[in-house]
Design a protein around this motif. Structure first.
Motif, PDB file in Angstrom:
ATOM      1  N   MET A   1      42.348 119.547   8.033  1.00 49.63           N
ATOM      2  CA  MET A   1      42.612 118.017   8.119  1.00 49.63           C
ATOM      3  C   MET A   1      42.485 117.941   9.775  1.00 49.63           C
TER       4      MET A   1
ATOM      5  N   ILE B   1      40.874 106.796  10.598  1.00 48.81           N
ATOM      6  CA  ILE B   1      40.152 105.610  10.154  1.00 48.81           C
ATOM      7  C   ILE B   1      41.293 104.481   9.704  1.00 48.81           C
ATOM      8  N   ALA B   2      40.994 103.249  10.214  1.00 51.41           N
ATOM      9  CA  ALA B   2      41.844 102.315  10.006  1.00 51.41           C
ATOM     10  C   ALA B   2      41.607 101.423   8.666  1.00 51.41           C
ATOM     11  N   LEU B   3      42.323 101.261   7.833  1.00 52.24           N
ATOM     12  CA  LEU B   3      42.295 100.523   6.641  1.00 52.24           C
ATOM     13  C   LEU B   3      42.946  99.291   7.085  1.00 52.24           C
TER      14      LEU B   3
ATOM     15  N   PHE C   1      44.509  95.606   5.279  1.00 53.04           N
ATOM     16  CA  PHE C   1      44.891  94.977   4.123  1.00 53.04           C
ATOM     17  C   PHE C   1      45.484  93.480   4.343  1.00 53.04           C
TER      18      PHE C   1
ATOM     19  N   MET D   1      46.430  99.777   8.338  1.00 48.75           N
ATOM     20  CA  MET D   1      47.033 100.875   7.954  1.00 48.75           C
ATOM     21  C   MET D   1      46.360 102.150   8.538  1.00 48.75           C
TER      22      MET D   1
ATOM     23  N   VAL E   1      44.931 105.724   8.804  1.00 46.36           N
ATOM     24  CA  VAL E   1      44.696 107.141   7.997  1.00 46.36           C
ATOM     25  C   VAL E   1      44.432 108.043   9.107  1.00 46.36           C
TER      26      VAL E   1
ATOM     27  N   ILE F   1      41.905 113.250   8.506  1.00 49.76           N
ATOM     28  CA  ILE F   1      40.959 112.903   7.463  1.00 49.76           C
ATOM     29  C   ILE F   1      40.445 114.526   6.907  1.00 49.76           C
ATOM     30  N   PRO F   2      40.316 114.800   5.818  1.00 49.23           N
ATOM     31  CA  PRO F   2      39.986 116.131   5.107  1.00 49.23           C
ATOM     32  C   PRO F   2      38.555 116.538   5.553  1.00 49.23           C
TER      33      PRO F   2
ATOM     34  N   ARG G   1      27.052 108.561  10.268  1.00 45.73           N
ATOM     35  CA  ARG G   1      28.320 107.698  10.708  1.00 45.73           C
ATOM     36  C   ARG G   1      29.510 108.675  11.158  1.00 45.73           C
TER      37      ARG G   1
ATOM     38  N   GLY H   1      32.427 110.677  12.011  1.00 40.12           N
ATOM     39  CA  GLY H   1      33.372 111.587  11.010  1.00 40.12           C
ATOM     40  C   GLY H   1      32.441 112.881  10.626  1.00 40.12           C
TER      41      GLY H   1
END
Lengths: 397, 112
Positions: B34, B42-44, B46, B51, B53, B56-57, B85, B87
């Protein structure tokens, strides 16, 4: 008059069939990437919970209420009015519950088409519309006195209602939602094959309740359904194993997929064919579904977990095989092999209508939900995986 | 000898491995890890809420290779692990002091 033996048996069968829904969740969860494992399991539970409520509010009545023009049931049993502890052999409430677990399972199978990319909110809306507009009419046609039953179409435990409908609906849904990001390019290997096998085992186990319970009595017909179910599953598993072996290696996912193909195909036939007929039915189903899977892959269709290839095509094959192998000594109707070609014709008509209806109506529902609220998560959420994006949970911390 | 450690997207790993194999590079140790880069994950979003994250794997590939092969191998990983991109990962090159083969006790076998 309530029969206590039959009631005890169907109570157990109902519980067995319920276990098939989380079984589908584990089966599908193991087949996707690890970042979507919880999502697939959760979708199965959501499907079951959603349909459980829809069913008692209106689904049962739409399926089994008094027939309206052969198309749908009336709302006489809405909110379970008049569905009580009395009944013919088993309590009406128990019959309602037995049918409810079928409906929940069917929606869980449909999640195959949207694996790893569906928004939960959209799935809830889609699921309610789908079970009301697709499942309930089909259940009415086959078992509630609708046109298919009037025509004499044979569907013992749900070849058309459960399997053709879920398979072709999953395909329609997959076409509307689109392929997963990176489909065809990135590796999308199953994350946990023992979990796939455990889910498959629960399906096989629950299927005894699914098919034997469809006799609605603890009698010889139930025993016949039980026996043919196991024979067809075993036969399907071995056929797929051999076919995969010829092409390379006998993968364990293929073996359990073959078993499910056999189970799907024997479902409509379980109360109409002999145990020996279950061997060719299961084996041919294994080969047909394996071929359908290869076709699906060649076409580049991302019906991700093969509900179409296994349930859809296996269901078609099973419904037609019922018209071929049915024998009056078991279920009171002869098929093609026993001098009644007309039965096969009826089965063909039934299959054609169910395929067209389930595919077409699902396509429209999916389009409407997609336009209204979007079926799919954002690209970023899909990349991170639905476990985190939709549930805030992950298999591994 | 050098240790080339490449951290790449899990979905790009198969392409990277196949390209290395096609170039005759077989030896590697692979781990699922990870991680995060400069974007802090990453920011998700909603409904106005964010939120994060954080991790990342990724897949980490360790290869010990001859000095002369380093540039080529780094080039293969870059070419096949890239999506363009954020990542896509990192490649680290470290010096290796010695290698001992467990089976034979042979020191410094000249291989990757």
């Amino acid at each position: 008059m309530i029969d206590s033996g039959a009631t005890a048996f169907i109570l157990v069968c109902t519980a067995l069939v319920m276990l098939m829904t989380p079984g589908v969740g584990l089966f599908y969860g193991g087949l996707v990437r690890r970042k979507n494992f919880i999502s697939m399991l959760a979708l199965a539970f959501i499907a079951f919970a959603l349909v459980s409520i829809q069913w008692v509010v209106c689904g049962y009545s739409l399926s089994f209420g008094a027939d309206i023009n052969g198309l749908i049931g009336s709302l006489e049993y809405a909110f379970l009015q008049g569905v009580g502890m009395d009944g013919d052999g088993i309590p009406d409430l128990l019959f309602m519950a037995f049918q409810m677990v079928f409906a929940g399972l069917t929606l869980a199978i449909v999640t195959s088409g949207v694996a790893e990319r569906i928004k939960i909110s959209s799935f809830v809306v889609f699921g309610l519309l789908w079970t009301t507009l697709v499942y309930d009419p089909l259940a009415h046609w086959a078992w509630g006195g609708g046109w298919a039953a009037q025509l004499g179409a044979l569907d013992f435990a749900g070849g058309t209602v459960v399997h053709i409908s879920s398979g072709f609906s999953a395909l329609a849904l997959a076409l509307v939602i689109g392929k997963r990001l990176g489909f065809g390019g990135h590796g999308m290997e199953p994350n946990n094959i023992p979990m796939v096998l455990l889910g498959g085992a629960l399906l096989w186990f629950g299927w005894f309740g699914f098919n034997a319970g469809s006799a609605l009595a603890a009698d010889g017909l139930a025993a016949n359904a039980f026996v043919v179910t196991n024979i067809a599953a075993a036969s399907g598993a071995l056929a797929w194993l051999c076919a995969a072996w010829v092409r390379g290696r006998p993968g364990s996912v293929g073996i359990i997929s073959g078993a499910i193909a056999g189970l799907v195909a024997i479902t409509p036939a379980a109360g109409f064919v002999t145990p020996m007929a279950a061997i060719p039915i299961g084996a041919a189903a294994g080969l047909v579904c394996y071929g359908a899977l290869l076709f699906r892959v060649r076409q580049g269709l991302d019906e991700s977990l093969d509900a179409w290839a296994i349930h859809g095509m296996g269901g078609i094959f099973g419904a037609l095989a019922t018209g071929v192998f049915a024998v009056a000594a078991i279920g009171g109707v002869d098929g093609l092999l026993y001098g009644n070609p007309g039965q096969l014709l009826i089965q063909i008509v039934d299959v054609a209508v169910v395929v067209a209806y389930s595919f077409g109506v699902t396509y429209v529902i999916a389009k409407v939900v997609d336009l209204a609220m979007g079926l799919r998560v954002t690209e970023e959420e899909e990349y991170v995986g639905l476990d985190i994006a939709q549930h805030g949970e992950s298999v591994r911390v | 000898m050098k240790m080339v450690t490449a951290v790449v997207r899990p979905e790009m790993f198969d392409a990277v491995r196949a390209a290395l194999e096609a170039d005759g590079i077989y030896g590697m140790t692979v781990s699922e890890v990870m991680g995060r880069g400069a974007q802090k994950g990453i920011a998700l979003r909603f409904r106005g809420k964010t939120m994060p994250v954080e991790l990342i794997p990724k897949v980490k590939i360790d290869m010990v290779v001859r000095d002369a092969d380093v540039e080529r191998i780094v080039g293969i990983v870059r070419a096949n692990g890239r999506t363009g991109r954020p990542g896509d990962g990192r490649i680290f090159v470290l010096p290796v002091e010695s290698i001992c083969r467990v089976r034979t006790d042979q020191e410094d076998p000249e291989e990757g």
